[in-house]
Every structure is written in structure tokens, then in C-alpha cells.
Design a protein around this motif. Structure first.
Motif, PDB file in Angstrom:
ATOM      1  N   LEU A 501       0.823  -1.196   0.000  1.00 22.19           N
ATOM      2  CA  LEU A 501       0.000   0.000   0.000  1.00 22.19           C
ATOM      3  C   LEU A 501       0.862   1.253   0.000  1.00 22.19           C
ATOM      4  O   LEU A 501       0.666   2.172  -0.788  1.00 22.19           O
ATOM      5  CB  LEU A 501      -0.904   0.004   1.224  1.00 22.19           C
ATOM      6  CG  LEU A 501      -1.673   1.299   1.319  1.00 22.19           C
ATOM      7  CD1 LEU A 501      -2.851   1.268   0.372  1.00 22.19           C
ATOM      8  CD2 LEU A 501      -2.104   1.574   2.714  1.00 22.19           C
ATOM      9  N   HIS A 502       1.831   1.222   0.907  1.00 23.88           N
ATOM     10  CA  HIS A 502       2.665   2.412   1.022  1.00 23.88           C
ATOM     11  C   HIS A 502       3.482   2.598  -0.247  1.00 23.88           C
ATOM     12  O   HIS A 502       3.669   3.689  -0.741  1.00 23.88           O
ATOM     13  CB  HIS A 502       3.566   2.293   2.228  1.00 23.88           C
ATOM     14  CG  HIS A 502       2.816   1.879   3.441  1.00 23.88           C
ATOM     15  ND1 HIS A 502       3.379   1.149   4.433  1.00 23.88           N
ATOM     16  CD2 HIS A 502       1.540   2.085   3.791  1.00 23.88           C
ATOM     17  CE1 HIS A 502       2.470   0.926   5.351  1.00 23.88           C
ATOM     18  NE2 HIS A 502       1.360   1.478   4.995  1.00 23.88           N
ATOM     19  N   LEU A 505       1.431   4.217  -2.887  1.00 21.84           N
ATOM     20  CA  LEU A 505       1.319   5.665  -2.794  1.00 21.84           C
ATOM     21  C   LEU A 505       2.540   6.321  -3.409  1.00 21.84           C
ATOM     22  O   LEU A 505       2.460   7.240  -4.206  1.00 21.84           O
ATOM     23  CB  LEU A 505       1.178   6.086  -1.337  1.00 21.84           C
ATOM     24  CG  LEU A 505       1.253   7.596  -1.167  1.00 21.84           C
ATOM     25  CD1 LEU A 505      -0.075   8.229  -1.502  1.00 21.84           C
ATOM     26  CD2 LEU A 505       1.700   7.965   0.202  1.00 21.84           C
ATOM     27  N   MET A 506       3.677   5.784  -3.012  1.00 20.47           N
ATOM     28  CA  MET A 506       4.912   6.347  -3.518  1.00 20.47           C
ATOM     29  C   MET A 506       4.964   6.228  -5.047  1.00 20.47           C
ATOM     30  O   MET A 506       5.334   7.153  -5.742  1.00 20.47           O
ATOM     31  CB  MET A 506       6.087   5.577  -2.916  1.00 20.47           C
ATOM     32  CG  MET A 506       6.283   5.854  -1.467  1.00 20.47           C
ATOM     33  SD  MET A 506       6.824   7.522  -1.290  1.00 20.47           S
ATOM     34  CE  MET A 506       5.723   8.198  -0.153  1.00 20.47           C
ATOM     35  N   MET A 508       2.583   5.997  -7.087  1.00 21.00           N
ATOM     36  CA  MET A 508       1.646   6.892  -7.738  1.00 21.00           C
ATOM     37  C   MET A 508       2.193   8.300  -7.808  1.00 21.00           C
ATOM     38  O   MET A 508       1.986   9.006  -8.779  1.00 21.00           O
ATOM     39  CB  MET A 508       0.342   6.912  -6.969  1.00 21.00           C
ATOM     40  CG  MET A 508      -0.561   5.793  -7.407  1.00 21.00           C
ATOM     41  SD  MET A 508      -2.111   5.993  -6.648  1.00 21.00           S
ATOM     42  CE  MET A 508      -1.706   5.923  -4.970  1.00 21.00           C
ATOM     43  N   LEU A 509       2.897   8.659  -6.765  1.00 26.20           N
ATOM     44  CA  LEU A 509       3.421  10.012  -6.768  1.00 26.20           C
ATOM     45  C   LEU A 509       4.506  10.135  -7.819  1.00 26.20           C
ATOM     46  O   LEU A 509       4.674  11.174  -8.432  1.00 26.20           O
ATOM     47  CB  LEU A 509       3.977  10.341  -5.390  1.00 26.20           C
ATOM     48  CG  LEU A 509       2.893  10.527  -4.359  1.00 26.20           C
ATOM     49  CD1 LEU A 509       3.501  10.622  -2.998  1.00 26.20           C
ATOM     50  CD2 LEU A 509       2.112  11.780  -4.687  1.00 26.20           C
ATOM     51  N   VAL A 510       5.243   9.078  -7.976  1.00 25.25           N
ATOM     52  CA  VAL A 510       6.381   9.178  -8.873  1.00 25.25           C
ATOM     53  C   VAL A 510       5.930   8.973 -10.317  1.00 25.25           C
ATOM     54  O   VAL A 510       6.196   9.784 -11.195  1.00 25.25           O
ATOM     55  CB  VAL A 510       7.447   8.145  -8.478  1.00 25.25           C
ATOM     56  CG1 VAL A 510       8.607   8.213  -9.434  1.00 25.25           C
ATOM     57  CG2 VAL A 510       7.910   8.420  -7.066  1.00 25.25           C
ATOM     58  N   GLN A 512       2.977   9.066 -12.269  1.00 25.42           N
ATOM     59  CA  GLN A 512       1.573   9.423 -12.186  1.00 25.42           C
ATOM     60  C   GLN A 512       0.733   8.682 -13.194  1.00 25.42           C
ATOM     61  O   GLN A 512      -0.388   8.272 -12.933  1.00 25.42           O
ATOM     62  CB  GLN A 512       1.423  10.909 -12.444  1.00 25.42           C
ATOM     63  CG  GLN A 512       1.830  11.735 -11.279  1.00 25.42           C
ATOM     64  CD  GLN A 512       1.570  13.184 -11.552  1.00 25.42           C
ATOM     65  OE1 GLN A 512       1.198  13.555 -12.663  1.00 25.42           O
ATOM     66  NE2 GLN A 512       1.747  13.987 -10.553  1.00 25.42           N
ATOM     67  N   LEU A 518      -3.424   0.969  -9.181  1.00 22.94           N
ATOM     68  CA  LEU A 518      -4.665   0.890  -8.438  1.00 22.94           C
ATOM     69  C   LEU A 518      -4.950  -0.525  -7.966  1.00 22.94           C
ATOM     70  O   LEU A 518      -5.495  -0.733  -6.891  1.00 22.94           O
ATOM     71  CB  LEU A 518      -5.829   1.369  -9.311  1.00 22.94           C
ATOM     72  CG  LEU A 518      -5.980   2.876  -9.363  1.00 22.94           C
ATOM     73  CD1 LEU A 518      -7.105   3.233 -10.302  1.00 22.94           C
ATOM     74  CD2 LEU A 518      -6.265   3.397  -7.967  1.00 22.94           C
TER      75      LEU A 518
END
Lengths: 976, 151
Positions: A501-502, A505-506, A508-510, A512, A518
Motif C-alpha cells: 500500500l505504502h 502511494l509512492m 503513484m506520486l512518482v 503518475q 490501483l
């Protein structure tokens, strides 16, 4: 003989001459009856051969006054006899030379030579014979001594059995923790509270340890904390324990969450029925979760060793458990080390004979024994076997067990402590049935179910990023494998395992654009849900159960521990070197308890700093868990670090911050003796002159006197207020307001009998905290407006009637430059200075050196009173950062340069600023980034100060070091 | 309930129905009898080029730190995160970075919702009250500051 004049001659010629002069001119004081009482008349005689008038003793110049005592007649016979006796003693004293040192000293300075005693030819010839004789004698003595203390060879001493014997001998006085040897190699050890404890590491690591606490993990051995077990019916336990606590001071033993066994609670205990006064000290407690709805409960109370001696009798009286169960009668409850049992792995008694027998036996049958016998002292080795550890009550059915040193307790502090635990511990695996406890449990399906649930929760722990995210005080029971089996070959740093999960997030930030991430989110949804549940609700009640609560299982686990040697042998037999032992040995299942420790809970900054976990283990397994934990890259802290930890956490540290507890009083006395000793070791010219600094008691804090004086001041102030209207004149510049102060010459005379107490009433503390906080800090406190009534004289009066003699524990933080600028509205602000005080004792010290007169103690107080009263005392009090304590042996007339002699004058009005209280610990705080201090302040003083301060500057005080004259501005914080 | 502007980018799964009832409970409670303690927001693992912005540290210091990372640290991109009150400051830092780079840097902002946990400790004298936890949501911003690829 030391004070002989240098020109004395030893041959007997001067003596004869001496005796003749005595016979002729001297007249004894008491006729003939005096006898040979005076042993050293000779030097004085030689010093003053012209004293015709009398027999002068000492160095008195006016010896002529003896003339009056001259006898009228002398009986010749008696007189001669007395002289003869004196002469003979003199002769003896002169002839007898006790050691070479004296022979050496008898020589005048210019005749002394280096290494005279080594080479006797350097003596003048007349002394050579005597020197030779002495030398021979000393040589003989030396050789005799050498024979007596012939030590074993180092090899023999280091042999395992002998080493253990030596260790056991050294533990007799102060108990060693299981990690003692590990600590002793790396720490400065101190003997405290009957234990040998590591104070601080020998290497420099103050900042690294702080960083470990705030970023990774710091490990401490807290096994010296004493555990007291109470068993009985729940309502009876609660009824008896409620006498020792008060709900006003926070949740007690009966708090709903604690009593379910899901959380650890903490409480301050008082002597039964004495609530605001006579506290014993803080304890933490843990209820065992209910078993199948039965009302028979088990409670562990963890207390500091200094509380135990007061706590145990109190608990016994409260529970009416006066009946001590003698250990041999109930072997179930006796600690394992006191009964030698036939089992080979039980530790035998630690007498040397037993050891010897055991050793020889082992040599004989080392092949058939399952392992080398554990001879180490486990548990409390100091306790004698006959000391009762269990008390039972017939009326209430409560049983008190003293479990000191029965359970090992490690504390892991820091946000990563759970990942260290998760990496070190591995949930116990199933195994084949056997007689050991774990295989037995494996057969029982319900127990295995429970185990599986606990393991699930433990696995979720790995997903959590910081230990502070969990509900404070969460308890988790678990059974784990022997951590030595998974010991890494190198020391590694345990890091949180970043789960999907974490990462997502990372990611996704990197990246995009990638929508594919997902799916990971949905995959981990289930885990996430469990984690949320854990974070919000904590561990369910069922999973708090642990087999550590059962004595029989504890003992079983302790007895069946595989020794290090056996484990290494098994490792060496593994096919691939360095790989894991494939079937985990049956004995390697340990029940443990994990208890979450809350971090900083009060205040608004650095929330949940210093949160962590406590690891509770059965005794004997200390080192087996310690080394694997250390291999996960934790830092190790000592006593010194636990002090810093609580200071940064803004929680009072026991026993430093409990001056009203018996243990706290004892601690203060010890500390004063220690500091005074240190002070006296300095040469007088290099000591701080505390009198000049206006510091009355630099090594202790006279809390009682402070509370009494403030009580008196408020009482007088009230009367005065009745007489006329308030005379408050506000000076223009800053917060300095003048207060009408009258001198109290009779302060030491009128002593109210009540003792001071530390304010622990939550409601009152919250009220006080609201009063001394002028600026709202961004709406952090909910419904503050309605809660705190405005501070006015009527509210203050009603508050003071309740808590007049109380002290309040406060945190002071020094103001930064910007705050100071705001405070004074000026760019440059100089803090006030204390005018140097006069040292009235200086002249007296000098007088005493001359040896003329005794000191009069009365004159001291009125002098300072006079100077104190005519000073306009401002409302800003001074807080001398004092690190205190006192030696009782000192007589009031005993003057030490730079320290006030004992009856102290009025404390509050001694300096130019009114004293409110003292700081007990103060340092630069690495977490706050400024100087921070923890101390106590008189409630009465605080309120009268607050009343006189303008609204916007409320809660600003002055702080001064005992070694300096300049005051600094500090902000007061009372945090509930 | 703040919906993230870009649902595809939201990091925390939305489990709103679970905790709406707990918040409604929290509204009903008596404020005197409970002490509110806020837990820290969940921390996320941190790489070297992540910058979490707070309101306590000096603004210039935080800006300087970002600049150092981009210029001296050799990172092609950094992420500036801000939660709640610090969103403003995070945006400010990112814009300042962009302005000082004369257009060399580009920004890409994301928003998300972070779930925060509050503990409510009962203060009632009979001690029967269960401590409650409630969750609330707060907005967060994650700004990627990067040098665009040359092609």
C-alpha cells in the motif's frame, strides 16, 4: 611525635636535663595526684623552656592565669613519683619508633634523602641500625602477606565453574540483571537500589541515543522493576486497592479499559486513605484478561525498587494479607532458585560446596546429561530461601506474590521499535506432541486458534510505520520461537517493511500516469482494514492473554531453555553451515507479553514522542532475547537515558520528580550528600560561593519551608486585602509588578504541622494550566473557553484554600529571542540581574580559624531579613536550578565556605525576586531545541504571581542558575 | 467529506461509511467528560527526496532544504508534502522553487485525504466509560517538483 621540633636529640642527655628542670621549677596543677596523664609534655617543654610560671597546655599565650591555681604545698614523695612516671613515659615515647616512616620523619628536612628506606646507607649512621631492623621487619611482613593472598592463576580463575563461583559471590550484595555481563563490558555500572545497573555507556553516544529514541529504537533493560502479583476476586481486589488511589488523580485500577486487560494503566499510589498526602509513588499495572467469565483475577503491579519496601507492607495491610506463606510449604509459588530440585537443569543452591559437587559430577557424566547444568543465578539471588514471597489472606482470599526478578522486562523506545520486534520475534510454529508445554498446547484446538489470532495481529504490526500510531498501553500476548535461531550473522538495522500500500502511494506520486497501481491498492484492502481496526480499537481482549501469566509455564520455559552451548553444537551439525536449524528444537517456544508504552501525551508539541514497546519475558531468557535485539541495530541506553527520555517526554521521572514520596525524599538526601561531597572535594578557592549568588540551598530543595512560607504570605496578603483596597502598582516597562511584601521575622517559628503535597488532582491542574496560559495556541484545546473560569481573586482564594500547601510540577522552557522581543517590545532586551549578596559568614569563618570563639547562630537570620525586607520584591520569582539533597550529619554550627549554615532564612524573600520554586532537572532539550527545565512551584506563589501579571504576559517567570547572577525569562507550562 | 479531486490518485482508500457513525457519536458526547488526545498522522516511508512540510520549522529553512536537494543533492525531482494547515506552505515552497529556477522546474500537484485518529479518554468518576477513538479526515497535498526530461 610528629610535632616535635627539628632540633630534638634522641640520646637521653636532654631528657635527664629535662627532668632536672622539671623537678626544680615546675609546679603541677593538681598536686601529686595528676600522674602521668600528659603524654606529650616534651615538645612543649622544649618550645617554651622559659615558662617558669606554670604548666601551660596548648598554644595559649596568656598562660599566666594559672597562677591562681598554684598549690600551697607539695608532698615530696608523691611529687617525685609522679615525675618519675612521666619521665618514664617520655623516655618510652622517645625511644619507641614505630615504623620507618617515623624514622624518616624524625630527621630534619635538610638531612632527608631520596629512597632512604630502600638504601639504609643514606641514613645518618646513628640511625642506620634502626633502619636496618625496620627494613627486615617490613620485608618479612610483605612476604607473609604475599603468601596469604596467593591468587589462582588467571587460567584457573577464568575456568567456567570458578568464574561462575566468583560471579555468584559478587552478586550477593547487589543483584545482577541477566544482561549484567553484557552491560558491564560496555557501561559505567552503578550500584543502586540493591542492583548493579548500567548508568551510561563508556562510549560517547548522548546524541545518537537521542536520535535512536526519536527515529529508530533505543533498548533498555528494566528488569530491576519489581513486579507484585495480586490474585483474588475482582471486586475484593478493587475494593481494597481503591483505598490507595483516588479518582481525582486520573484513572485508577478500576478503569474500564484497563480492567479488561486490554491496556496497561498507570496510577500514583497513596497510603491507604490518605489521598492528597503521603503518596508512595507511581506504578504501572496490568490485569490479566478474564478467563471464561470467572471473577478470579490476576493483577501485576510494576513498581520501582525503591517503592517496593513501602508498597508491599501497604498492600498487605490493605488486602489484609498478613499471613506469610513459607516457601517450602507451597512449592508451587516459591521461585525456582530457592528449592534445589532433582531435575538436572534446575539451578542448585549457590553455595560453593554445592558448586563443587556439581562440577565434579558434570565432569563424570557429561555425556549422558542433556546439557550442562545451569548454575547461574536466575531471579533474585540476594533473597534467602526462607524469605516469604507469598502472603495470603483468609478473610478476603487475596494472594500477594512478590515476583521480583521473575520476569524480564525490556523497554524499546522509538518509532521503529515495533519493526525491531517484528524482525526479531517469530511466532511459534507447531510441533510434534511431547511433554513440554508448547506441544501440549498444540493439541488443544482452542489454544491454537488463539495463537493464530495473536500471530495475525503481530503480523499486522509490521505494516505500521510508527509505534506512536497505536492506542497507548495496548497489550499483546504471543508465543514466539527462540530468537537465537534467527540471529543474523551481521548486525543489521531493522527498518519498517514497506508493504504494497505504502509503496503504491509512492509509486503513484512518482509515476503518475500508470493507472495499474490501483490494483495493488485493492489487493491490500483487507490488510488495510485490519490495520485500521488495530489502530482504532487496539488488540481485542482475547489476544491479550498470554501464558506468561502462568507460573507453571514460566518455570517450565525457564527450566527447559536450551543452553548456548547446546545450541551451538546443534548449529555446527547443520548440513549447510550458517543455515537455520530445520526442525526448531522443541524447547524453543517462549510465551511473551508485548506492552505498548505511550509516548508524550501532554502538551501540543512532539506528540507521542518516545512511544515504544515493553517486552516481558520469563526469567532466564534475558540474554537469549537481548543479543538478537541488539543485532537489529538498536542503541542501548542506561539509567541516564531513561532520565532524559522522561524529561523529553515531559513526564515526571521516579524518584527524581516525586519529592513528597518517601523514596523521593531518600533520593534527595542521597543526592545532597553526593553533591556536597563533590563540592567539598574542590579546593575552597575554586568553589562557587553560593552565598554571594544568593542561593540558599544549592544542593537540596527545602520544599517544606517553601510551602510554609507561601502559605503564610497568602494568609497575610488576604488579611491585608481585607484592610485596604488592593495596592497594586504596575510598573511601566515589562511584566514587573510590585507586590506588597512584609518581612517575616518569625517564619521559622510558626510552623503549620501539615506537610506539603504535590498537586495531582486532574481538575485543579487543568484549571491552573488554563490560568497560566495567556495566548491561545491555535485552537488546540477544545472547549477551553467554557471550561476555565477567569482568574480573579475570589477564584484564587477558593483554589488556595484547597491547595494552599501544594506544589505543582511544571515544565519551563526558556524563551527564544523572538519571544523576548515580543515580551519587551524592544530590539535589545537584557534580562534582570541579581545583585551580588554579601557573605556575612566570611568574617566568622576567619574568626573560627583563629580558634577564638564559638559561633552564634542567631545573628544570621535577622541580618538577612533586614536586607530582604527593604528591597522592593518584584512579582517575578526566581527559580534557581538546583540539584539538591542534604546531609543530616552536619551540625548547624559547621560552616562550609560558600554555603549557608543550616537554619535557612526566609527563602522566598532572600533574593531580589521572589522565589517560587526550584528546578529539579534542567538541560538543553534536544527535542524542543531550547533550554527546558522541570521543577516544582508553590501553588500559592504561582497564583499570587499570576494575579499580579497582566493578561498577555501571564505565565512568564524568571529562572536563574545557582552559579550565575543573571535571570532568564522562561515560559511556564502545566500540562495535564 | 472532502473528496479528492482526482479519485484515481487518492492514496488512502475511502472507507467513509465505517466511521461516519463514530463521528456522529463524537458529536453527541459530553465535552466535559472526555479528554481529547490527537494521535500523530500516519507516517509514510520516506525517501531522501521527500520533504514533509510543517508549520513549526522556519519557512526559509524548508525552502533552502528543498533547493539543496534539487541542486546539490543531485535529485531530478522532489516531492513536497503538506497536510492541513501546511498545505499553503507546501504550495508556497513549490512555487518559490519554480520561480527561482527561471522556469526550469515543473510542478505536478496531487491532493489526497488523510485519515486522522483522535482518542477520547473518559474523565467520568465511576470509570465505566470506554475510551473512544474517532477518525476525521484532513486534506493533504503532494507536489512533485521536477526537471522535465530533455526529450
Amino acid at each position: 611525635m610528629r610535632n616535635q621540633p627539628v632540633n630534638i636529640q634522641y640520646p637521653s642527655s636532654p631528657l635527664t636535663e629535662e627532668s632536672s628542670t622539671q623537678n626544680g621549677g615546675d609546679t603541677p596543677v593538681t598536686g601529686g595526684g595528676g600522674g602521668p596523664s600528659n603524654i606529650h609534655p616534651l615538645p612543649e617543654k622544649l618550645n617554651s623552656p622559659h615558662h617558669k610560671g606554670g604548666w601551660v597546655r596548648g598554644h595559649q599565650k596568656d598562660g599566666g592565669s594559672y597562677d591562681k591555681l598554684m598549690p600551697k604545698y607539695i608532698t615530696a614523695g608523691a611529687f617525685a613519683r609522679a615525675r618519675a612516671a612521666e619521665v618514664s613515659t617520655m623516655l618510652k615515647a622517645v625511644r619507641k619508633v614505630t615504623s620507618s616512616c617515623q624514622l624518616f620523619a624524625s630527621l630534619p628536612n635538610h638531612m632527608r634523602r631520596r629512597a632512604m628506606s630502600h638504601n639504609t646507607k643514606r641514613y645518618p649512621r646513628r640511625l642506620r641500625d634502626m633502619a636496618n631492623r625496620l627494613r627486615e621487619k617490613s620485608l618479612q611482613a610483605c612476604s607473609k602477606k604475599k603468601e596469604q593472598t596467593k591468587r589462582q592463576s588467571r587460567k584457573a580463575r577464568r575456568r567456567h565453574g570458578n568464574l561462575l563461583l566468583e560471579f555468584n559471590r559478587r552478586q550477593r550484595k547487589n543483584v545482577w540483571l541477566e544482561t549484567h555481563i553484557w552491560h558491564a563490558k560496555r557501561f559505567h555500572m552503578v550500584k543502586k537500589w540493591g542492583y548493579c545497573l548500567g548508568d551510561r555507556p563508556t562510549y560517547k553516544c548522548y546524541r545518537p541515543c537521542y536520535r535512536a529514541m526519536s527515529n529508530h529504537c533505543l533498548l533498555q533493560d528494566l528488569s530491576y522493576y519489581c513486579c507484585i502479583e495480586l490474585q483474588g476476586e475482582e471486586d475484593k481486589l478493587l475494593a481494597s486497592l481503591s483505598q490507595m488511589t483516588s479518582k481525582e488523580a486520573g484513572p485508577t485500577f478500576a478503569a474500564a479499559l484497563c480492567i479488561s486487560g486490554r491496556r496497561q494503566g498507570s496510577v500514583v499510589l497513596y497510603r491507604a486513605g490518605h489521598y492528597p498526602s503521603q503518596p508512595l509513588g507511581p506504578v504501572t499495572f496490568l490485569w490479566r484478561p478474564r478467563v471464561h467469565g470467572s471473577t478470579h483475577r490476576q493483577l501485576w503491579i510494576w513498581a520501582h525498587p525503591t517503592i517496593k519496601q513501602d508498597l508491599l507492607p501497604e498492600l498487605q495491610s490493605v488486602c489484609q494479607c498478613c499471613e506469610a506463606v513459607v516457601p517450602p510449604v507451597v512449592p508451587l509459588v516459591t521461585p525456582a532458585e530457592v528449592i534445589p530440585t532433582p531435575e538436572p537443569e534446575r539451578r542448585p543452591e549457590n553455595t560453593p560446596e554445592a558448586m563443587q559437587i556439581h562440577r565434579t559430577k558434570r565432569k563424570r557424566n557429561c555425556k549422558d546429561a542433556s546439557g550442562p547444568p545451569a548454575k547461574k543465578i536466575l531471579g533474585d539471588g540476594k533473597r534467602s530461601p526462607s524469605t516469604p514471597v507469598t502472603w495470603r489472606s483468609n478473610s478476603t482470599g487475596i494472594v500477594i506474590n512478590d515476583l521480583t526478578m521473575e520476569i524480564v522486562r525490556y523497554r524499546l523506545i522509538g518509532p521503529q521499535s515495533h519493526s525491531v520486534l517484528a524482525e526479531t520475534l517469530e511466532a511459534a510454529t507447531d510441533c510434534d506432541p511431547s511433554t513440554l508445554w508448547w506441544p501440549e498446547h498444540c493439541k488443544d484446538e482452542s489454544k491454537m486458534n488463539l495463537h493464530r489470532q495473536q500471530v495475525d495481529i503481530f503480523n499486522i504490526l509490521k505494516d505500521i510505520y510508527s509505534s506512536g500510531e497505536l492506542p497507548s498501553g495496548t497489550v499483546l500476548g504471543l508465543t514466539v520461537d527462540d530468537p537465537r535461531l534467527t540471529l543474523p550473522t551481521k548486525r543489521v538495522k531493522a527498518l519498517p517493511c514497506v508493504k504494497q500500500l505504502h509503496m503504491s502511494l509512492m509509486l503513484m506520486l512518482v509515476i503518475q500516469a500508470h493507472a495499474m497501481c490501483l490494483c495493488c491498492v485493492f489487493l491490500s484492502e483487507v490488510d488495510e482494514e485490519k490495520r485500521r481496526e488495530l489502530m482504532l480499537r487496539g488488540v481485542p481482549e482475547l489476544c491479550c492473554q498470554s501464558f506468561l501469566w502462568e507460573r507453571s509455564i514460566r518455570d517450565n520455559v525457564t527450566d527447559n531453555k536450551i543452553s548456548e552451548q547446546e545450541l551451538n553444537r546443534m548449529r555446527s551439525e547443520v548440513l549447510v553451515p550458517g543455515s537455520r536449524l530445520s526442525p526448531t528444537p522443541l524447547q524453543g517456544r517462549v510465551p511473551i507479553l508485548l506492552v505498548h508504552q505511550p509516548g508524550k501525551q501532554v502538551g501540543h508539541e512532539m506528540n507521542s514522542w518516545g512511544a515504544g514497546w515493553d517486552l516481558l519475558l520469563p526469567k532466564g531468557w534475558g540474554m537469549a532475547f537481548w543479543v538478537p535485539l541488539v543485532y537489529r541495530g538498536v542503541r542501548i541506553g542506561g539509567l541516564n537515558m531513561s532520565l532524559k527520555h522522561s524529561q523529553n517526554k515531559a513526564s515526571p521521572h521516579f524518584p527524581h520528580d516525586y519529592p513528597d514520596c518517601p523514596a523521593g525524599i531518600r533520593f534527595q538526601e542521597e543526592q545532597e550528600a553526593e553533591l556536597l561531597d563533590k563540592f567539598k572535594r574542590r579546593p575552597p578557592a575554586k568553589r562557587t560561593n553560593y552565598i554571594k549568588h544568593g542561593c540558599l540551598a544549592p544542593f537540596r530543595c527545602p520544599w517544606q519551608q517553601l510551602a510554609e512560607e507561601w502559605e503564610l504570605i497568602t494568609r497575610e496578603g488576604r488579611e491585608e486585602r481585607k484592610r485596604d483596597s488592593q495596592t497594586q502598582t504596575k510598573t511601566g516597562a515589562d511584566t514587573v509588578t510590585e507586590v506588597e511584601m512584609t518581612s517575616h521575622p518569625d517564619i521559622t517559628v510558626t510552623k503549620p504541622p501539615s506537610r506539603f503535597a504535590v498537586l495531582r488532582n486532574r481538575k485543579s491542574l487543568r484549571l491552573l494550566s488554563g490560568w497560566c496560559r495567556p495566548t491561545t495556541s491555535k485552537g488546540q484545546r477544545p472547549c477551553r473557553v467554557g471550561e476555565v473560569p477567569p482568574l480573579d481573586s475570589s477564584a484564587a482564594t477558593s483554589f488556595l484554600t484547597e491547595h494552599g500547601m501544594s506544589l505543582v510540577w511544571v515544565r519551563l522552557s526558556l524563551l527564544s529571542k523572538e519571544d523576548l522581543r515580543l515580551l519587551s517590545n524592544k530590539s535589545d532586551c537584557s534580562s534582570p540581574q541579581e545583585p551580588p549578596h554579601k557573605n556575612h559568614f566570611n568574617s566568622r569563618l576567619k574568626c573560627r580559624k583563629k580558634g577564638s570563639k564559638k559561633l552564634a547562630t542567631t545573628s544570621s537570620s535577622d541580618k538577612t531579613e533586614g536586607s530582604g525586607s527593604d528591597l522592593p520584591s518584584a512579582s517575578e520569582p526566581n527559580l534557581t536550578s538546583v540539584e539538591d539533597a542534604k546531609s543530616s550529619s552536619e551540625t548547624p554550627t559547621d560552616l562550609i565556605f560558600g554555603l549557608w549554615p543550616d537554619p535557612l532564612p526566609s527563602i522566598t524573600s532572600h533574593c531580589s525576586r521572589v522565589t517560587l520554586g526550584w528546578v529539579t532537572q534542567g538541560d538543553f532539550s534536544l527535542s524542543a531545541g531550547c533550554g527546558e527545565a522541570l521543577g516544582f512551584i508553590s501553588v500559592a506563589g504561582l497564583i499570587s504571581t499570576l494575579l499580579n501579571q497582566p493578561m498577555e504576559h501571564r505565565g512568564t517567570l524568571l529562572l536563574r542558575n545557582p552559579t550565575s547572577l543573571s535571570y532568564r525569562f522562561a515560559k511556564i507550562n502545566i500540562e495535564v | 467529506m472532502t473528496e479528492p479531486r482526482n479519485p484515481g490518485m487518492s492514496s488512502v482508500p475511502q472507507t467513509a461509511p465505517v466511521h461516519t457513525d463514530s463521528t456522529s457519536q463524537a458529536v453527541e458526547m459530553d465535552p466535559v467528560e472526555y479528554t481529547l488526545r490527537k494521535r500523530l498522522p500516519r507516517k509514510l516511508p520516506k525517501r531522501r527526496n521527500d520533504v514533509y512540510v510543517n508549520m513549526k520549522t522556519d519557512f526559509r529553512a524548508q525552502l533552502a532544504r528543498c533547493q539543496k536537494l534539487l541542486e546539490g543533492g543531485g535529485h531530478r525531482e522532489i516531492c513536497v508534502h503538506g497536510l492541513g494547515l501546511a498545505i499553503n506552505r507546501a504550495i508556497n515552497i513549490a512555487l518559490q522553487l519554480q520561480a527561482s529556477s527561471q522556469g526550469a522546474l515543473q510542478l505536478a500537484a496531487n491532493t489526497s485525504t488523510v485519515e486522522l485518529v483522535d482518542d477520547l479518554e473518559p474523565e467520568d468518576p465511576d470509570e465505566a466509560g470506554e475510551p473512544m477513538t474517532r477518525t476525521r479526515n484532513n486534506s493533504a497535498i503532494h507536489i512533485k517538483v521536477f526537471y522535465p526530461d530533455p526529450q
